[in-house]
Design an enzyme around this catalytic site. Structure first.
Site, PDB file in Angstrom:
ATOM      1  N   SER A 152       0.874   9.601   8.294  1.00  0.00           N
ATOM      2  CA  SER A 152       0.393   9.328   6.939  1.00  0.00           C
ATOM      3  C   SER A 152      -0.166   7.925   6.847  1.00  0.00           C
ATOM      4  O   SER A 152       0.433   6.971   7.350  1.00  0.00           O
ATOM      5  CB  SER A 152       1.543   9.484   5.934  1.00  0.00           C
ATOM      6  OG  SER A 152       2.669   8.732   6.353  1.00  0.00           O
ATOM      7  N   ASP A 186       2.675  11.778  14.203  1.00  0.00           N
ATOM      8  CA  ASP A 186       2.548  10.359  13.879  1.00  0.00           C
ATOM      9  C   ASP A 186       1.811   9.612  14.983  1.00  0.00           C
ATOM     10  O   ASP A 186       1.030   8.686  14.723  1.00  0.00           O
ATOM     11  CB  ASP A 186       3.948   9.765  13.683  1.00  0.00           C
ATOM     12  CG  ASP A 186       3.971   8.653  12.650  1.00  0.00           C
ATOM     13  OD1 ASP A 186       2.901   8.266  12.160  1.00  0.00           O
ATOM     14  OD2 ASP A 186       5.069   8.169  12.330  1.00  0.00           O
ATOM     15  N   ALA A 219      -1.428   5.315   3.787  1.00  0.00           N
ATOM     16  CA  ALA A 219      -1.409   5.121   2.339  1.00  0.00           C
ATOM     17  C   ALA A 219      -2.805   5.260   1.743  1.00  0.00           C
ATOM     18  O   ALA A 219      -2.969   5.778   0.631  1.00  0.00           O
ATOM     19  CB  ALA A 219      -0.830   3.749   2.014  1.00  0.00           C
ATOM     20  N   GLU A 225       3.939  -3.670  13.013  1.00  0.00           N
ATOM     21  CA  GLU A 225       5.302  -3.406  13.458  1.00  0.00           C
ATOM     22  C   GLU A 225       5.412  -3.209  14.968  1.00  0.00           C
ATOM     23  O   GLU A 225       6.436  -3.507  15.576  1.00  0.00           O
ATOM     24  CB  GLU A 225       5.860  -2.167  12.741  1.00  0.00           C
ATOM     25  CG  GLU A 225       6.022  -2.323  11.236  1.00  0.00           C
ATOM     26  CD  GLU A 225       7.180  -3.224  10.840  1.00  0.00           C
ATOM     27  OE1 GLU A 225       7.777  -3.868  11.723  1.00  0.00           O
ATOM     28  OE2 GLU A 225       7.483  -3.289   9.630  1.00  0.00           O
ATOM     29  N   LYS A 266       5.741   4.947  18.504  1.00  0.00           N
ATOM     30  CA  LYS A 266       4.314   5.296  18.415  1.00  0.00           C
ATOM     31  C   LYS A 266       3.472   4.094  17.996  1.00  0.00           C
ATOM     32  O   LYS A 266       2.270   4.033  18.290  1.00  0.00           O
ATOM     33  CB  LYS A 266       4.111   6.489  17.485  1.00  0.00           C
ATOM     34  CG  LYS A 266       4.596   6.311  16.062  1.00  0.00           C
ATOM     35  CD  LYS A 266       3.591   5.661  15.156  1.00  0.00           C
ATOM     36  CE  LYS A 266       4.188   5.352  13.808  1.00  0.00           C
ATOM     37  NZ  LYS A 266       3.275   4.620  12.928  1.00  0.00           N
ATOM     38  N   SER A 323       0.812  -1.220   0.000  1.00  0.00           N
ATOM     39  CA  SER A 323       0.000   0.000   0.000  1.00  0.00           C
ATOM     40  C   SER A 323       0.844   1.269   0.000  1.00  0.00           C
ATOM     41  O   SER A 323       0.633   2.176  -0.825  1.00  0.00           O
ATOM     42  CB  SER A 323      -0.948  -0.012   1.202  1.00  0.00           C
ATOM     43  OG  SER A 323      -0.230  -0.126   2.420  1.00  0.00           O
ATOM     44  N   SER A 363      -4.979   2.327  10.831  1.00  0.00           N
ATOM     45  CA  SER A 363      -3.766   1.879  11.515  1.00  0.00           C
ATOM     46  C   SER A 363      -3.839   0.389  11.837  1.00  0.00           C
ATOM     47  O   SER A 363      -4.714  -0.063  12.575  1.00  0.00           O
ATOM     48  CB  SER A 363      -3.575   2.671  12.822  1.00  0.00           C
ATOM     49  OG  SER A 363      -2.599   2.058  13.630  1.00  0.00           O
ATOM     50  N   ARG A 364      -2.893  -0.376  11.303  1.00  0.00           N
ATOM     51  CA  ARG A 364      -2.854  -1.808  11.595  1.00  0.00           C
ATOM     52  C   ARG A 364      -2.558  -2.054  13.071  1.00  0.00           C
ATOM     53  O   ARG A 364      -3.054  -3.013  13.661  1.00  0.00           O
ATOM     54  CB  ARG A 364      -1.797  -2.483  10.733  1.00  0.00           C
ATOM     55  CG  ARG A 364      -2.113  -2.493   9.246  1.00  0.00           C
ATOM     56  CD  ARG A 364      -0.991  -3.154   8.463  1.00  0.00           C
ATOM     57  NE  ARG A 364      -1.292  -3.166   7.046  1.00  0.00           N
ATOM     58  CZ  ARG A 364      -0.502  -3.709   6.125  1.00  0.00           C
ATOM     59  NH1 ARG A 364       0.641  -4.269   6.501  1.00  0.00           N
ATOM     60  NH2 ARG A 364      -0.842  -3.684   4.856  1.00  0.00           N
TER      61      ARG A 364
END
Length: 331
Positions: free
Chosen positions: A137, A243, A139, A280, A190, A10, A253-254
């Site tokens: 940001s 962020d 995607a 992550e 974050k 993405s 947000s994953r």
């Protein structure tokens, strides 16, 4: 400038389209032939963006030799892939390139910041400098050209300005910075806070709780980052609070999504069983826990996330334990 974006996911696709919109010479490299064909033939990346139409001039390839004469190489891959892909492209490069990293985290084996990994794995003859292109940001919004501002952070001011000029346009505004340590640590930690925010949301807590989490999470980011030489003011900028806000509050947000599942089920078991996405913050939580423990850095929110992810602590107990800690002044 010839740019190759490594990664047809993405974020790689969204950034490559930005360059295509800017009239730049850009190619996406991807290992998934279906994604590459979708971009080339249908002008879509349906796996990530459903029916969103991409700039029709955007092109992709499965041939990594496309990096051979690149001026800029953008690494849009997960943190775990940074080291192997750098080692793979190094012998293919024929001149010094600016390597742009957009991943946020640490090397999962060495705990290195990603800029250090890139400098270690790409020879000086092939590397002009590393630029981290990071900030608030998603995607999903950049690909539909919603207004976004992020940072190009580098030890090399000239290369940071070059990347700023390459990507900036009417919907993507790039600022430059040179605090590599503070920016990269903030952008990594974050993600842990976003998992915490999702957990709290899943547990049913509302705006008051999230505001407290973001504010106290920022203090942990500052505490950790300045310990390693980051500048405090960096954390009130785009790679810090900016962020942090977007990742802790967005359904895109994953990390937030993962936390929300964990919180709503009050267990991490199903997340680890079913998850197929790159989150992550999961690896980052373990690294921050280990380093903070070794260095004596107080990171209570990160510690509770670690306890949930790796030691089976129930999320509702973590929220309670954070609230009943010894009282103290805010600063």
């Amino acid at each position: 400038m010839k740019t190759v974006v490594i990664g047809s996911g993405s974020w790689g696709t969204a950034l490559a389209q930005t360059l295509a919109d800017n009239g730049q010479d850009v190619t996406i490299y991807g290992v998934n032939a279906a994604e590459v064909n979708d971009i080339n033939e249908n002008h879509k990346n349906s796996k990530y963006f459903a029916e969103t139409a991409l700039n029709p001039v955007l092109r992709a390839t499965t041939d990594l030799s496309v990096v051979k004469d690149a001026d800029v190489v953008v690494l849009a891959v997960p943190t775990i892939a940074i080291e192997p892909i750098c080692k793979e492209i190094d012998p293919l490069l024929t001149k010094k390139a600016i390597v742009v990293n957009v991943a946020k985290g640490f090397n999962p084996k060495t705990n290195e910041r990603l800029s250090d990994v890139i400098r270690r794995c790409i020879s000086p003859d092939h590397l002009s400098s590393v630029v981290s292109l990071i900030g608030p940001s998603h995607a999903e919004e950049v690909v539909i050209r919603q207004l976004t501002s992020i940072d190009a952070v580098s030890q090399n001011d000239a290369d940071a300005i070059a990347i700023q000029n390459l990507f900036s346009n009417k919907y993507l505004r790039i600022y430059t910075g040179n605090d590599e340590v503070g920016s990269e640590l903030g952008a990594a930690i974050k993600n842990v806070m976003a998992i915490a925010s999702g957990i709290l949301s899943g547990l049913g807590y509302g705006d008051n709780t999230r505001a407290a989490l973001i504010t106290r999470g920022l203090q942990e980011m500052i505490r950790y980052g300045t310990y390693f030489g980051g500048k405090e003011e960096t954390f009130i900028g785009l790679t810090g609070i900016g962020d942090l806000i977007v990742t802790c509050t967005s359904v895109h947000s994953r990390n937030f999504e993962a936390g929300h599942q964990i919180g709503s089920e009050n267990t991490v078991e199903n997340f680890f069983r079913d998850n197929t996405k790159t989150v992550e913050g999961v690896r980052t939580a373990k690294i921050v826990h280990e380093v903070a423990k070794e260095k004596g850095i107080d990171m209570p929110i990160c510690e509770e996330v670690y306890q949930i992810l790796y030691e089976g602590k129930e999320p509702k107990d973590c929220a309670n334990d954070l609230m009943i800690r010894k009282l103290k002044a805010e600063f």
